[in-house]
Design a protein around this motif. Structure first.
Motif, PDB file in Angstrom:
ATOM      1  N   PRO A 139       0.856  -1.403   0.200  1.00  0.00           N
ATOM      2  CA  PRO A 139       0.010  -0.185  -0.312  1.00  0.00           C
ATOM      3  C   PRO A 139       1.174   1.126   0.043  1.00  0.00           C
ATOM      4  O   PRO A 139       1.749   1.587   0.978  1.00  0.00           O
ATOM      5  CB  PRO A 139      -0.537  -0.445   1.257  1.00  0.00           C
ATOM      6  CG  PRO A 139      -0.611  -1.531   1.682  1.00  0.00           C
ATOM      7  CD  PRO A 139       0.677  -1.607   1.306  1.00  0.00           C
ATOM      8  N   GLU A 175      -6.467   1.742   3.585  1.00  0.00           N
ATOM      9  CA  GLU A 175      -5.232   1.558   3.245  1.00  0.00           C
ATOM     10  C   GLU A 175      -5.521   0.989   2.341  1.00  0.00           C
ATOM     11  O   GLU A 175      -4.603   0.569   1.436  1.00  0.00           O
ATOM     12  CB  GLU A 175      -4.637   1.108   3.945  1.00  0.00           C
ATOM     13  CG  GLU A 175      -2.803   0.385   4.200  1.00  0.00           C
ATOM     14  CD  GLU A 175      -2.024   0.553   5.962  1.00  0.00           C
ATOM     15  OE1 GLU A 175      -1.071  -0.419   5.130  1.00  0.00           O
ATOM     16  OE2 GLU A 175      -2.446   0.795   6.237  1.00  0.00           O
ATOM     17  N   ASP A 176      -6.122  -0.546   2.041  1.00  0.00           N
ATOM     18  CA  ASP A 176      -6.923  -1.296   1.019  1.00  0.00           C
ATOM     19  C   ASP A 176      -7.083  -0.755   0.120  1.00  0.00           C
ATOM     20  O   ASP A 176      -7.258  -1.709  -1.042  1.00  0.00           O
ATOM     21  CB  ASP A 176      -7.362  -3.114   1.854  1.00  0.00           C
ATOM     22  CG  ASP A 176      -8.940  -2.431   2.098  1.00  0.00           C
ATOM     23  OD1 ASP A 176      -9.171  -0.613   1.851  1.00  0.00           O
ATOM     24  OD2 ASP A 176      -9.371  -3.269   1.959  1.00  0.00           O
ATOM     25  N   TRP A 178      -5.258   2.267  -1.229  1.00  0.00           N
ATOM     26  CA  TRP A 178      -4.521   2.901  -1.852  1.00  0.00           C
ATOM     27  C   TRP A 178      -3.800   3.480  -3.095  1.00  0.00           C
ATOM     28  O   TRP A 178      -4.325   3.891  -3.799  1.00  0.00           O
ATOM     29  CB  TRP A 178      -3.522   3.171  -0.584  1.00  0.00           C
ATOM     30  CG  TRP A 178      -3.763   4.141   0.644  1.00  0.00           C
ATOM     31  CD1 TRP A 178      -5.031   4.833   0.644  1.00  0.00           C
ATOM     32  CD2 TRP A 178      -3.002   4.142   1.464  1.00  0.00           C
ATOM     33  NE1 TRP A 178      -4.764   4.646   1.835  1.00  0.00           N
ATOM     34  CE2 TRP A 178      -4.137   4.608   2.515  1.00  0.00           C
ATOM     35  CE3 TRP A 178      -1.705   3.721   1.850  1.00  0.00           C
ATOM     36  CZ2 TRP A 178      -2.855   4.829   3.927  1.00  0.00           C
ATOM     37  CZ3 TRP A 178      -0.949   3.629   2.978  1.00  0.00           C
ATOM     38  CH2 TRP A 178      -1.510   4.555   4.184  1.00  0.00           C
ATOM     39  N   ASN A 179      -3.697   1.244  -3.530  1.00  0.00           N
ATOM     40  CA  ASN A 179      -3.177   1.074  -4.666  1.00  0.00           C
ATOM     41  C   ASN A 179      -4.131   1.737  -5.858  1.00  0.00           C
ATOM     42  O   ASN A 179      -3.976   1.781  -6.515  1.00  0.00           O
ATOM     43  CB  ASN A 179      -2.612   0.150  -4.337  1.00  0.00           C
ATOM     44  CG  ASN A 179      -1.393  -0.154  -3.862  1.00  0.00           C
ATOM     45  OD1 ASN A 179      -0.701   0.670  -3.104  1.00  0.00           O
ATOM     46  ND2 ASN A 179      -0.547  -1.945  -3.291  1.00  0.00           N
TER      47      ASN A 179
END
Length: 222
Positions: A139, A175-176, A178-179
Motif C-alpha cells: 500500500p 489502506e486497502d 490506496w493502490n
C-alpha cells in the motif's frame, strides 16, 4: 452547520463509490514487463506523458530490458533512445547508474523497500511509491499533479505540499484502497477534472461535493 457542501466523510464515501463505478479496472498506464522495467518507465514519466513513455520504452527494452544489460550500455546509447521523453541527460545517467547499483548491491533485483528505492539515482518518493504499489502490491499513495489538484478541489487537502496531500489522503481513505484509488483519481483527473477542463465547478465529483461553489477553486501547484 451549513449545508452548502457534503461533509468530508460523505465526500470521501461518494468519491470512492463514484470512482469504483467509473473505473472498476485500473490497468497500469505505463507498459512494463517486470519491476525493473516499471521502475525505468516511471522514472522516464517525470515531466513526460505516459503515452510518450510507452512510445519510447519498446526501443529501450530492445537496447536492454534488465539491469545487467543496461549497465553495459553507454549513457549516450540510452540517451539517444529516451530523448523524446525530455530531461534525457539526467534520466540516461540515472538509468545507467541505478542499473549498476542493482547489479552491485541487489543481485540485479529491484528491492521491494521504500528507502532502498528512494536511494537510487533519479528515483524520488513518488517513483518509489508507484513501484511499491504497482510492482509489489505494497500500500502506497503516490501523489502526482492530478491527485494534488483534485484533492484540493474536492476539499480533501489544503495542498500545502505533495507530502501533505499524501498524508491527508492516507488518513482519509482505507489502506486497502490506496493502490487502486491513486490510479482511479489520475484517470478521473485526465478524463473529467483536468487542469483546464474543470475549475472545481464543472465535473460531477466537484459539483456533487460542492453544489453551491460559484467561483473557480484556486489550487496550489505541486
Amino acid at each position: 452547520m451549513s449545508s452548502n457542501h457534503l461533509l468530508k466523510a460523505d465526500r470521501v464515501a461518494f468519491i470512492l463509490d463514484r470512482l469504483e463505478s467509473l473505473y472498476p479496472e485500473t490497468p497500469i498506464p505505463l507498459d512494463h514487463l517486470d519491476p525493473y522495467t516499471l521502475l525505468v518507465a516511471v522514472l522516464l514519466s517525470a515531466q513526460c506523458t505516459d503515452e510518450r513513455v510507452n512510445q519510447v520504452t519498446p526501443n529501450l527494452w530492445k537496447l536492454a530490458d534488465n539491469p545487467a544489460d543496461m549497465a553495459t550500455r553507454s549513457v549516450e546509447e540510452i540517451r539517444e533512445v529516451i530523448r523524446p521523453c525530455g530531461l534525457s541527460p539526467q534520466k540516461s545517467k540515472a538509468i545507467k547508474r541505478l542499473s549498476e547499483i542493482l547489479m552491485e548491491e541487489y543481485d540485479g533485483e529491484v528491492p521491494a523497500d521504500m528507502e532502498a528505492l528512494e536511494a537510487l539515482p533519479g528515483v524520488g518518493h513518488k517513483t518509489a511509491s508507484v513501484v511499491m504499489a504497482q510492482a509489489f502490491g505494497v500500500p502506497a499513495f503516490p501523489v502526482d499533479t492530478h491527485i494534488h489538484r483534485l484533492a484540493q478541489r474536492w476539499g480533501l487537502s489544503s495542498g500545502k505540499s505533495v507530502a501533505q496531500t499524501e498524508k491527508d489522503l492516507k488518513r482519509l481513505f482505507p489502506e486497502d484502497k490506496w493502490n487502486k484509488l491513486h490510479l482511479q483519481i489520475i484517470f478521473y483527473g485526465r478524463e473529467f477534472c483536468s487542469a483546464r477542463g474543470c475549475d472545481g465547478t464543472v465535473c460531477e465529483i466537484c459539483t456533487t461535493c460542492y453544489p453551491n461553489r460559484k467561483k473557480p477553486k484556486k489550487t496550489k501547484k505541486a
